[in-house]
Scaffold this motif. Structure first.
Motif, PDB file in Angstrom:
ATOM      1  N   PRO A  48     -10.797   2.040  -0.521  1.00 44.08           N
ATOM      2  CA  PRO A  48      -9.660   1.406   0.162  1.00 44.08           C
ATOM      3  C   PRO A  48      -8.830   2.394   0.982  1.00 44.08           C
ATOM      4  N   ARG A  49      -8.603   3.593   0.440  1.00 45.39           N
ATOM      5  CA  ARG A  49      -7.799   4.578   1.168  1.00 45.39           C
ATOM      6  C   ARG A  49      -8.463   4.975   2.472  1.00 45.39           C
ATOM      7  N   ASP A  50      -9.748   5.302   2.420  1.00 47.17           N
ATOM      8  CA  ASP A  50     -10.461   5.732   3.621  1.00 47.17           C
ATOM      9  C   ASP A  50     -10.545   4.619   4.650  1.00 47.17           C
ATOM     10  N   THR A  51     -10.884   3.424   4.202  1.00 47.41           N
ATOM     11  CA  THR A  51     -11.002   2.300   5.126  1.00 47.41           C
ATOM     12  C   THR A  51      -9.682   2.030   5.814  1.00 47.41           C
ATOM     13  N   ALA A  52      -8.589   2.046   5.055  1.00 48.97           N
ATOM     14  CA  ALA A  52      -7.270   1.815   5.646  1.00 48.97           C
ATOM     15  C   ALA A  52      -6.915   2.905   6.642  1.00 48.97           C
ATOM     16  N   PHE A  53      -7.268   4.158   6.334  1.00 47.65           N
ATOM     17  CA  PHE A  53      -6.955   5.252   7.254  1.00 47.65           C
ATOM     18  C   PHE A  53      -7.705   5.084   8.571  1.00 47.65           C
ATOM     19  N   ARG A  96     -14.971   4.574   6.904  1.00 44.82           N
ATOM     20  CA  ARG A  96     -14.816   3.156   6.589  1.00 44.82           C
ATOM     21  C   ARG A  96     -15.825   2.770   5.499  1.00 44.82           C
ATOM     22  N   ASP A 156     -21.047  -1.463   5.300  1.00 47.03           N
ATOM     23  CA  ASP A 156     -19.975  -1.143   4.352  1.00 47.03           C
ATOM     24  C   ASP A 156     -20.427  -1.379   2.907  1.00 47.03           C
ATOM     25  N   GLU A 177      -8.852   2.281   9.873  1.00 48.32           N
ATOM     26  CA  GLU A 177      -8.316   1.119  10.575  1.00 48.32           C
ATOM     27  C   GLU A 177      -6.966   1.424  11.222  1.00 48.32           C
ATOM     28  N   GLN A 178      -6.074   2.105  10.485  1.00 46.77           N
ATOM     29  CA  GLN A 178      -4.758   2.421  11.035  1.00 46.77           C
ATOM     30  C   GLN A 178      -4.853   3.467  12.158  1.00 46.77           C
TER      31      GLN A 178
END
Length: 302
Positions: free
Chosen positions: A274-279, A270, A28, A281-282
């Motif tokens: 932040p947007r991509d990582t959160a997507f 990931r 990451d 993960e969710q």
């Protein structure tokens, strides 16, 4: 000399008490440096020894991180010898706000092939028939038989609609035409799933790869398709329903359907922000929740 020895011992003690990063955390951070331009296209990476020292990990963890970035086509020349090199055009392969969505037929196969470059492959899919997935996995299979890829473990999980639910699509405009349309969809679902499972499981005998292929049935028609690759990338698309005509059982039927192969896939990675990582993960949480709760065993023989 005593001072030098004490200083070296202190540095070693500090390293031993520093929490170790995982190989994914190393990947990451390196991915972030590549995207931000800290590591520029064509630049040589630090040696594996220097990266291991910086992140407080073993060299094996560094090699795993570098292989992940190589599978995403961000690095080249990853080996135990010379340092890896940042790909010449990493921006074109990165997910995130700058990545352009592409039709499933154009994007899925190369992204799955990239996911197969690591030692352990995990592909999770939620879709309507698995036709696109079966076709896309054909490319990494070809590369495995050509000895261009050599994964040690492959784990594929697929969520598909159950056979006994009223499908939202494909569905006939006239409900009297439901039976032949359902029979055709069910035949496609079962046939594609069987081909996918057979092609992957054959790698056990031919290449000694640890392969697991699992299917579960959803109690609803998925309005979207989702592919999760190695827990580092999520590919997402909407099924856009259209009204059209098609010949089924020598009859022209009007139906509501979605051409999944033409659905535009959006890629999220990931570590690409932040947007991509959160997507990612969710999406992982959502898929696992469906798999472990309301889905059921799926029999592809009927």
């Amino acid at each position: 000399m005593d001072v030098d020895r004490e200083s070296a011992a202190a540095r070693a003690s500090n390293r031993s008490h520093r929490p170790r990063a995982s190989h994914r955390e190393v990947a990451d951070e390196l991915r972030r440096r590549i995207k931000s331009g800290v590591l520029r296209p064509g630049e040589r990476m630090p040696t594996q020894a220097k990266l291991a020292e910086e992140f407080g990990v073993e060299r094996g963890a560094v090699r795993q991180a570098l292989r992940i970035l190589q599978s995403e086509r961000l690095l080249t020349n990853v080996s135990k010898g010379s340092p890896a090199t940042v790909a010449l055009d990493p921006a074109s392969t990165l997910a995130g706000p700058s990545a352009q969505p592409q039709p499933t037929t154009a994007l899925l196969a190369p992204r799955i092939a990239a996911a197969f470059r690591g030692p352990e492959v995990q592909v999770d899919a939620l879709c309507l028939t698995a036709i696109s997935l079966t076709l896309a996995i054909g490319e990494p299979l070809r590369q495995i038989y050509a000895r261009q890829l050599n994964p040690a473990k492959i784990d594929v999980r697929v969520l598909l609609p159950a056979r006994d639910i009223p499908l939202a699509f494909p569905a006939p405009v006239d409900s009297a035409d439901a039976d032949p349309l359902r029979r055709r969809w069910l035949a496609q679902r079962n046939a594609q799933g069987q081909v996918l499972r057979h092609n992957l499981l054959s790698l056990r005998a031919t290449h000694g790869i640890d392969v697991r292929v699992s299917f579960r049935a959803l109690p609803f028609t998925p309005p979207v398709k989702l592919y999760l690759l190695n827990d580092t990338e999520a590919l997402f698309a909407y099924y856009t329903v259209q009204r059209r005509e098609e010949e089924i059982d020598q009859r022209q039927l009007e139906l509501y359907d979605a051409l999944g192969s033409q659905s535009m896939l959006f890629s999220f990675a990931r570590g690409a922000g932040p947007r991509d990582t959160a997507f990612v993960e969710q999406s992982r949480l959502w898929f696992d929740a469906l798999w472990e709760t309301i889905s059921s065993d799926l029999d592809l023989s009927n």
